[in-house]
Write an enzyme that holds these catalytic residues in place. Structure first.
Site, PDB file in Angstrom:
ATOM      1  CG  ASP A   1       8.564 -10.124   7.392  1.00  0.00           C
ATOM      2  OD1 ASP A   1       8.089  -8.992   7.586  1.00  0.00           O
ATOM      3  OD2 ASP A   1       9.182 -10.436   6.363  1.00  0.00           O
TER       4      ASP A   1
ATOM      5  CD  GLU B   1       0.099  -1.362   3.166  1.00  0.00           C
ATOM      6  OE1 GLU B   1       0.328  -1.454   4.376  1.00  0.00           O
ATOM      7  OE2 GLU B   1       0.131  -2.352   2.396  1.00  0.00           O
TER       8      GLU B   1
ATOM      9  CG  HIS C   1      -6.359  -5.447   1.477  1.00  0.00           C
ATOM     10  ND1 HIS C   1      -6.954  -6.009   2.577  1.00  0.00           N
ATOM     11  CD2 HIS C   1      -5.066  -5.213   1.816  1.00  0.00           C
ATOM     12  CE1 HIS C   1      -6.058  -6.103   3.550  1.00  0.00           C
ATOM     13  NE2 HIS C   1      -4.896  -5.635   3.115  1.00  0.00           N
ATOM     14  CD  GLU C   2      -2.532  -3.847  -0.855  1.00  0.00           C
ATOM     15  OE1 GLU C   2      -2.090  -3.055  -0.003  1.00  0.00           O
ATOM     16  OE2 GLU C   2      -2.502  -5.082  -0.692  1.00  0.00           O
TER      17      GLU C   2
ATOM     18  CD  GLU D   1      -2.695  -5.512   6.589  1.00  0.00           C
ATOM     19  OE1 GLU D   1      -3.769  -5.539   5.963  1.00  0.00           O
ATOM     20  OE2 GLU D   1      -1.637  -5.079   6.093  1.00  0.00           O
TER      21      GLU D   1
ATOM     22  CE1 TYR E   1      -3.325  -8.542   5.355  1.00  0.00           C
ATOM     23  CE2 TYR E   1      -2.064  -9.739   7.004  1.00  0.00           C
ATOM     24  CZ  TYR E   1      -2.110  -8.907   5.904  1.00  0.00           C
ATOM     25  OH  TYR E   1      -0.941  -8.446   5.356  1.00  0.00           O
TER      26      TYR E   1
ATOM     27  CG  HIS F   1      -3.489  -0.892   3.669  1.00  0.00           C
ATOM     28  ND1 HIS F   1      -3.383  -0.984   5.035  1.00  0.00           N
ATOM     29  CD2 HIS F   1      -3.292  -2.151   3.179  1.00  0.00           C
ATOM     30  CE1 HIS F   1      -3.128  -2.244   5.377  1.00  0.00           C
ATOM     31  NE2 HIS F   1      -3.079  -2.969   4.267  1.00  0.00           N
TER      32      HIS F   1
END
Length: 598
Positions: free
Chosen positions: A373, A269, A293-294, A316, A381, A297
């Site tokens: 990560d 994003e 979705h992006e 998220e 999410y 953001h």
């Protein structure tokens, strides 16, 4: 209650950064960057504007960067380069001594071969096959591998960049972008809205632009541009739907850049310019929920940002919820419920995978001494989305929308940690309503593993029809006789993901000859099908599986497929053989996960 996040006390301790923004923080940077494809390095200089009150030093993050010189303000004399000992994942702190009136720090630096954010692609790894390509991936803590910065999502700054590239290539950044090449190869970029470092991005390649609306357009290699522009034709409609839900879009333009297939994520994003995988170009606009979705953001994440990676669910969870509201506005409630149901299936799968690490299934994480990560799972999410859906269900959509609008407008261009969100939720929505609080139990959602008992699962009317057809097939109806005409990608994914765990080879062959899953042009369908092919040693799919794994670098597809191959000795040999060929095509974000597996 004072919601101001601009006082120094509002900066939480970020376990993934050496910076101490409460003492000294950067507010703006002017960069000059030169992209050298021959040596595969970026040479740069930056003037960093510093906010402090007599601080003894400024601390920046860097990892595998070569720091060439440091100067303060207008002084010509250099300051010694002092780095803290290196730490796994985090790299080093760059300690820059300040004098009481220091306003600017000048840094010269260059990247090294170990810069994990950068992927340098040979012409053969691109769509056009003629020119090289470079792209960055800064999230979560990789910005520090390509330029010195305070690499914490809680620290925001504006920037400019003058970028020099080979004249036949076009550079793009998370900033105001050019729409065509110039003869000089030098371009100027400006980001006037303050952003955190993980949203810094750069891509350089043989790129062209096509508008798809007043404020929206697509960049891609010329070979891909027409298909990409057609696929993303509804982007402006998505933007209008988003604004009607949660207020004005604050970033000027919203453009998309289609990257080569090695890009490790579905999308990133980066403000003003979403980076997108070509695996969502399906030819029928069926995978464009990723664009929604992006785009979402631009509010949740880019406008109101998780303060640390422990609070990743705030980015998220809100974005997944918002994405599906956009899709509902455009394509109807039944369509959105398919997305919720598939997401819920993914959540159950992740909960099963993490059963030996239950704390990682809480919304607020503890990622200290770990690579952030590791927190990028479906918990943030889909459990985050489920929690927000539960609030909406209990208070009603109108009241919940008013709450979300207030959240975005109150905290725009600041960072939010979980504790602050809980206080905001308590004051603005729960507000002494004990009955509502008992029904919702926010602390259970946020701080307890798993899904709270009694939470209803999403239900899709369209998937019930798919289940009926799947049942018919399992009872002996021929695949060609199933009522599957007009099914969307989501219906096919539901069909495939709910096939029995044990199937005969002739059953797979019948499905494949009828529906052509092995040769599908849809990456989502192929990836789901290949899991069955691996599990049942369905040989006719293996050549396509290898081609897919060599070509596509999206981690969401790679990890499950390699894990499936590793379940048997024969599959392990195939996985290692494929990985040897494919690894040069993958970004470090993917190889970091896969090297450990293989």
């Amino acid at each position: 209650m004072d919601y101001s996040h601009n006082s120094p006390a509002s900066y939480p301790k970020d376990p993934h950064s050496f910076a101490d923004p409460a003492v000294a923080r950067i507010t703006h940077v002017d960069w000059t960057l030169e992209v050298d494809f021959q040596l595969k390095k970026i040479r740069g200089q930056g003037t960093y504007f510093v906010h402090h009150q007599g601080a003894p030093e400024l601390v920046l993050d860097c990892h595998h960067l070569l720091i060439k010189s440091i100067r303060l303000d207008d002084s010509e004399s250099e300051v010694p380069v002092t780095l803290t000992p290196e730490k796994p994942f985090l790299g080093q702190g760059l300690l820059i001594p300040l004098v009481p009136n220091t306003q600017k720090v000048h840094l010269a630096f260059e990247t090294t071969a170990a810069a994990a954010a950068l992927q340098w692609l040979e012409p053969s790894q691109t769509a056009g096959k003629k020119e090289p390509f470079l792209f960055t991936q800064s999230q979560a803590i990789l910005a520090r591998t390509w330029l010195p910065c305070q690499d914490s999502p809680s620290i925001r700054f504006t920037y400019t960049a003058q970028v020099k590239v080979p004249p036949h290539l076009l550079p793009l950044m998370s900033a105001t972008n050019p729409q065509e090449k110039n003869a000089s190869g030098t371009y100027f970029f400006k980001m006037e809205e303050p952003i955190p470092s993980y949203l810094l991005s750069l891509a350089v390649g043989d790129l062209a632009f096509s508008p798809v609306g007043e404020r929206c357009g697509v960049y891609a290699e010329p070979a891909t541009l027409a298909a990409a522009a057609d696929e993303f034709a509804d982007t402006e409609k998505m933007l209008l739907a988003a604004e009607s839900l949660y207020g004005p879009y604050q970033w000027g333009r919203y453009d998309l850049l289609v990257l080569p297939p090695s890009f490790p994520f579905g999308g990133m994003e980066n403000p003003k310019l979403t980076f997108a995988t070509p695996t969502i170009i399906a030819g029928d606009r069926s995978l464009t929920s990723l664009v929604a979705h992006e785009l979402a953001h631009s509010w949740s994440g880019n406008l109101v940002t998780n303060a640390t990676w422990n609070d990743f669910w705030l980015n998220e969870g809100f974005t997944v919820y918002f994405e599906r509201r956009i899709m509902e506005a455009l394509y109807g409630r039944d369509y959105a419920e398919m997305l919720h149901t598939l997401g819920y299936q993914d959540l159950l799968h992740t909960l099963d995978e993490l059963k030996h690490a239950p704390q990682d299934t809480c919304l607020e994480l503890n990622l200290g001494n770990r690579d952030p990560d590791e927190g990028l799972t479906e918990i943030a999410y889909e459990k985050g989305n489920l929690f927000l859906r539960q609030i909406e269900k209990l208070v009603g959509r109108d009241e919940f929308d008013a709450f979300v609008n207030l959240y975005f407008s109150t905290f725009q261009f600041t960072s939010m940690d979980t504790a602050s969100f809980e206080r905001f939720l308590e004051k603005e929505l729960l507000n002494g309503k004990e009955d509502l609080k008992q029904k919702l139990q926010p602390a259970t959602w946020i701080h307890t593993p798993g899904i709270p008992a009694g939470t209803p699962a999403p239900e899709s009317i369209l998937f019930k029809k798919v289940s009926q057809e799947l049942h018919r097939w399992q009872q002996g109806t021929q695949a060609a006789e199933l009522s599957s005409q007009g099914w969307s990608t989501h219906e096919w994914l539901f069909f495939l993901s709910n096939l029995a765990k044990t199937l005969k080879t002739q059953q797979l062959a019948e499905l494949d000859s009828t529906f052509h899953f092995t040769s599908s042009g849809n990456a989502e369908i192929q990836a789901e099908w290949f899991k069955h092919a691996i599990r049942h040693h369905y040989r006719p799919a293996f050549a396509a599986l290898e081609e897919f794994l060599v070509r596509v670098g999206r981690r969401k597809f790679l990890l499950p497929l390699y894990k499936a191959l590793l379940q048997t000795p024969e599959g392990t040999a195939i996985a290692k053989d494929i990985y040897q060929k494919a690894r040069p095509n993958y970004h470090a974000v993917s190889t970091n996960s896969l090297d450990a597996l293989l």
